[in-house]
Design a protein around this motif. Structure first.
Motif, mmCIF file in Angstrom:
data_model
loop_
_atom_site.group_PDB
_atom_site.id
_atom_site.type_symbol
_atom_site.label_atom_id
_atom_site.label_comp_id
_atom_site.label_asym_id
_atom_site.label_seq_id
_atom_site.Cartn_x
_atom_site.Cartn_y
_atom_site.Cartn_z
ATOM 1 N N VAL A 1 0.836 -1.202 0.000
ATOM 2 C CA VAL A 1 0.000 0.000 0.000
ATOM 3 C C VAL A 1 0.872 1.255 0.000
ATOM 4 C CG1 VAL A 1 -1.672 1.358 1.342
ATOM 5 C CG2 VAL A 1 -2.019 -1.103 1.023
ATOM 6 N N GLU A 2 1.910 1.296 0.837
ATOM 7 C CA GLU A 2 2.797 2.466 0.868
ATOM 8 C C GLU A 2 3.430 2.693 -0.507
ATOM 9 O OE1 GLU A 2 6.802 4.233 3.097
ATOM 10 O OE2 GLU A 2 6.081 2.229 3.643
ATOM 11 N N ASN A 3 3.878 1.629 -1.138
ATOM 12 C CA ASN A 3 4.485 1.709 -2.460
ATOM 13 C C ASN A 3 3.489 2.275 -3.482
ATOM 14 O OD1 ASN A 3 6.762 0.846 -4.329
ATOM 15 N ND2 ASN A 3 5.086 -0.376 -5.169
ATOM 16 N N PHE A 4 2.272 1.712 -3.509
ATOM 17 C CA PHE A 4 1.252 2.142 -4.464
ATOM 18 C C PHE A 4 0.849 3.592 -4.214
ATOM 19 C CE2 PHE A 4 -3.159 2.520 -5.943
ATOM 20 C CZ PHE A 4 -3.041 2.053 -7.243
ATOM 21 N N VAL A 5 0.587 3.942 -2.957
ATOM 22 C CA VAL A 5 0.144 5.296 -2.606
ATOM 23 C C VAL A 5 1.233 6.322 -2.942
ATOM 24 C CG1 VAL A 5 -0.411 6.814 -0.646
ATOM 25 C CG2 VAL A 5 -1.552 4.594 -0.878
ATOM 26 N N THR A 6 2.471 6.027 -2.573
ATOM 27 C CA THR A 6 3.562 6.971 -2.850
ATOM 28 C C THR A 6 3.744 7.152 -4.348
ATOM 29 O OG1 THR A 6 4.649 6.387 -0.774
ATOM 30 C CG2 THR A 6 6.014 7.469 -2.455
ATOM 31 N N HIS A 7 3.739 6.050 -5.092
ATOM 32 C CA HIS A 7 3.826 6.174 -6.557
ATOM 33 C C HIS A 7 2.665 7.005 -7.103
ATOM 34 C CE1 HIS A 7 7.352 4.036 -7.670
ATOM 35 N NE2 HIS A 7 6.900 2.794 -7.536
ATOM 36 N N ALA A 8 1.461 6.749 -6.617
ATOM 37 C CA ALA A 8 0.290 7.501 -7.087
ATOM 38 C C ALA A 8 0.451 8.986 -6.779
ATOM 39 C CB ALA A 8 -0.977 6.948 -6.455
ATOM 40 N N GLN A 9 0.834 9.313 -5.553
ATOM 41 C CA GLN A 9 0.968 10.716 -5.161
ATOM 42 C C GLN A 9 2.096 11.423 -5.904
ATOM 43 O OE1 GLN A 9 1.230 10.019 -0.902
ATOM 44 N NE2 GLN A 9 -0.922 10.555 -0.625
ATOM 45 N N ASP A 10 3.119 10.668 -6.302
ATOM 46 C CA ASP A 10 4.232 11.245 -7.060
ATOM 47 C C ASP A 10 3.948 11.328 -8.558
ATOM 48 O OD1 ASP A 10 5.641 11.452 -4.692
ATOM 49 O OD2 ASP A 10 6.931 9.714 -5.068
ATOM 50 N N GLY A 11 2.778 10.844 -8.997
ATOM 51 C CA GLY A 11 2.422 10.882 -10.407
ATOM 52 C C GLY A 11 3.084 9.792 -11.244
ATOM 53 N N TYR A 12 3.677 8.810 -10.588
ATOM 54 C CA TYR A 12 4.397 7.731 -11.279
ATOM 55 C C TYR A 12 3.516 6.967 -12.259
ATOM 56 C CZ TYR A 12 7.593 3.649 -11.491
ATOM 57 O OH TYR A 12 8.435 2.641 -11.888
#
Length: 188
Positions: A17-28
């Motif tokens: 979840v942390e990986n997915f959320v951080t990628h999402a928030q960074d626009g990855y």
């Protein structure tokens, strides 16, 4: 093609979840395609190269699997794509099987193999891919937009990698607070 909404399970799969959320928030994930689409199975995305061979975790290295008997690859499951044990990066998939994908015969085989009756029943009700359990970390579940998942799962594909003939692009991934009341009304 539309909006897909999923609830995430940070207490059960915190690193995924942390990986997915951080990628999402960074626009990855913005502008990334669903590079693999297998009708009545999965839609897979999260690779910025669009090849199925790229992408990395927010830590730069693959991270460990997070399996739990609380989450399963039911239809609509949001799971980590990987290339084997403990190789999670940025790629994910959504299970796109029909509700009747787990037959009575398969249910009987699951029972013989020692699966809990509640899990077998849930698979038979919702559909899904039981053999992906304990191979791919489930970290979310679609609660709205399965019609969009089905639409994506039905696009024309080509080649042995099931690449859509016409790109199916993720415009953006937005993270917000899950509202159970709103989710219940969205689910119909």
């Amino acid at each position: 093609m539309g909006t897909i909404r999923a609830v995430l399970f940070p207490s059960i799969a915190p690193r995924a979840v942390e990986n997915f959320v951080t990628h999402a928030q960074d626009g990855y994930y913005d502008g990334v395609t669903f590079h693999r689409v297998v009708k009545d199975f999965v839609i897979q995305g999260g690779d910025p190269t669009g090849t199925g061979m790229g992408g990395e975790s927010i830590w730069g290295d693959p991270f460990a699997d997070e399996f739990s008997d609380a989450l399963h690859n039911y239809t609509g499951a949001l799971s980590m794509a990987n290339s084997g044990e403990n190789t999670n990066g940025s790629q994910f998939f959504i299970v796109a099987t029909p509700a009747d994908s787990v037959s009575a015969k398969l249910g009987g085989q699951m029972e013989e193999a020692g699966w809990r009756s509640e899990v077998i029943s849930a698979y038979q009700q919702a559909g899904g891919v039981p053999y992906l359990d304990h191979k791919h970390t489930v970290f979310g579940q679609v609660y709205s937009g399965m019609d969009v998942v089905e639409k994506i799962a039905g696009v024309d594909v080509e080649g042995e990698n099931d690449k859509p003939k016409k790109d199916v692009v993720i415009n953006s991934v937005t993270i917000s607070t899950y509202d159970e009341a709103a989710a219940s009304s969205a689910a119909g």
